[in-house]
Design an enzyme around this catalytic site. Structure first.
Site, PDB file in Angstrom:
ATOM      1  N   GLU A 133      35.388  66.491  45.219  1.00  0.00           N
ATOM      2  CA  GLU A 133      35.443  66.770  46.655  1.00  0.00           C
ATOM      3  C   GLU A 133      34.033  66.786  47.222  1.00  0.00           C
ATOM      4  OE1 GLU A 133      38.530  69.548  47.712  1.00  0.00           O
ATOM      5  OE2 GLU A 133      37.250  70.462  49.233  1.00  0.00           O
ATOM      6  N   ASP A 135      32.490  67.912  50.944  1.00  0.00           N
ATOM      7  CA  ASP A 135      32.954  68.581  52.160  1.00  0.00           C
ATOM      8  C   ASP A 135      31.891  68.722  53.234  1.00  0.00           C
ATOM      9  OD1 ASP A 135      35.383  69.116  50.906  1.00  0.00           O
ATOM     10  OD2 ASP A 135      34.745  71.087  50.213  1.00  0.00           O
ATOM     11  N   GLU A 137      32.347  71.151  56.359  1.00  0.00           N
ATOM     12  CA  GLU A 137      33.242  72.123  56.977  1.00  0.00           C
ATOM     13  C   GLU A 137      32.502  72.822  58.116  1.00  0.00           C
ATOM     14  OE1 GLU A 137      36.034  73.546  53.289  1.00  0.00           O
ATOM     15  OE2 GLU A 137      33.940  74.205  53.275  1.00  0.00           O
ATOM     16  N   THR A 151      28.262  72.689  53.803  1.00  0.00           N
ATOM     17  CA  THR A 151      28.435  71.532  52.934  1.00  0.00           C
ATOM     18  C   THR A 151      28.791  72.029  51.546  1.00  0.00           C
ATOM     19  OG1 THR A 151      26.101  71.471  52.270  1.00  0.00           O
ATOM     20  CG2 THR A 151      26.710  70.256  54.266  1.00  0.00           C
ATOM     21  N   GLY A 162      32.135  76.326  43.784  1.00  0.00           N
ATOM     22  CA  GLY A 162      31.579  75.305  44.665  1.00  0.00           C
ATOM     23  C   GLY A 162      30.067  75.332  44.667  1.00  0.00           C
ATOM     24  N   GLU A 224      40.968  83.924  56.033  1.00  0.00           N
ATOM     25  CA  GLU A 224      40.667  84.726  54.839  1.00  0.00           C
ATOM     26  C   GLU A 224      39.198  84.673  54.440  1.00  0.00           C
ATOM     27  OE1 GLU A 224      43.232  83.617  51.679  1.00  0.00           O
ATOM     28  OE2 GLU A 224      45.061  84.365  52.656  1.00  0.00           O
ATOM     29  N   GLY A 229      33.100  86.049  55.861  1.00  0.00           N
ATOM     30  CA  GLY A 229      33.900  86.388  54.690  1.00  0.00           C
ATOM     31  C   GLY A 229      35.294  86.882  55.008  1.00  0.00           C
TER      32      GLY A 229
END
Length: 317
Positions: A133, A135, A137, A151, A162, A224, A229
């Site tokens: 993946e 990303d 976002e 990223t 991640g 979430e 957070g």
């Protein structure tokens, strides 16, 4: 009974009042400047000018959201909506093995805490326990903060941890479209905003996306985790949240499952994002611009998170 204040005590009180007023003004100025965070960005080559725009109708299909996905302008623009019923998203018809992937995105205005807008590549549908993946976002904000770009990457089975890096933007992403781009080839993966590289991940180890991926454009509820957070969830009193995608550019190798090797799709551009020399490494001008972005705007990197990693990933050294 009346109490008379001496000239000395009156002067003290007036001085204290002036000090408090100045303190409030100073704090307001700091908060305002942190919210605006506007900079003049460095000059860089406009790579997005070198690739043709694709028809969203031809290259993408609806992934989820039903009527919350609307494609207009003969396929030149798509609007995706998040409301109480659902988020929404597009998925590319083909899978790609390396290439140049870009979209001009205009984000929802106002209080958008918990909202996630994503432009990314993934093969989790095919490899749920061993997926790759890449990303981009865009994380919504509460009333005190602005949109943040995150990223991230997953590769070859590293699906539990991640490699996130987060940045503030140097413009208001809700007033007009801005370009968000991923370059992915055998040499590196590069994340760009308005053609300015904000992150480069070089292919130096086994941690690197290696399998063909689908391109996605989505908006969804990330209550979430997305804003502080998960402290600030989506407030559906502000719904619907609408994001606009335009100027889609998809140039690279289309994966053919029946072929032994990926076949590169031909474009009208002389630039080749997969094997072209211009895409092997960043230019000095691009490196300088990336240093500017990372120095002024990056506020989180997994490579600095010693509480999360007892032993830092090898690329952090």
């Amino acid at each position: 009974m009346h109490v008379l204040c001496s000239p000395t005590s009156m002067a003290f009180l007036q001085g204290k009042l002036v000090f408090l007023c100045l303190l409030v003004l100073c704090m307001s100025s700091v908060l305002a400047s942190s919210r605006k965070r506007r900079y003049t960005s460095p000059s860089v080559p406009r790579l997005t000018d070198a690739f043709p725009h694709v028809s969203i109708s031809n290259v993408f299909s609806k992934a989820f959201g039903g009527s919350n996905v609307q494609v207009t302008g003969n396929g030149s623009m798509a609007t995706l909506v998040l409301d109480k019923s659902s988020g929404s998203g597009l998925a590319s018809v083909n899978k790609y093995h390396y290439g140049f992937f870009s979209a001009a995105i205009k984000l929802p205005p106002g209080d958008s805490s918990g909202v996630v807008v994503a432009f990314y590549l993934s093969n989790a549908d095919v490899f749920p326990h061993n997926h790759d993946e890449i990303d981009i976002e865009l994380l919504g904000h509460d009333k005190r903060n602005e949109w943040v770009i995150q990223t991230n990457m997953y590769a070859n089975g590293s699906v539990s941890t991640g490699r996130e890096e987060k940045f503030y933007l140097w413009f208001d992403p809700t007033t007009q479209h801005h370009q968000y781009t991923i370059i992915w080839n055998n040499y590196h993966a590069v994340f760009l905003v308005d053609n300015i590289p904000v992150r480069e991940f070089e292919h130096k180890s086994s941690f690197f996306p290696s399998k063909p991926m689908t391109v996605y454009a989505t908006i969804w509820d990330g209550s979430e985790w997305a804003t502080h957070g998960g402290k600030y969830p989506v407030n559906y009193k502000n719904a619907p949240f609408t994001v606009s995608f335009a100027e889609m550019e998809i140039s690279g190798c289309i994966s053919n499952p029946s072929a032994s090797a990926p076949s590169c799709s031909k474009t009208s551009s002389s630039l080749d994002p997969v094997e072209g020399p211009e895409f092997v490494k960043l230019t000095n001008q691009q490196v300088s611009a990336m240093d500017w972005a990372r120095g002024k705007l990056m506020f989180y990197s997994y490579c600095k998170d010693t509480s999360r990693f007892k032993v830092m990933p090898p690329e952090c050294k």
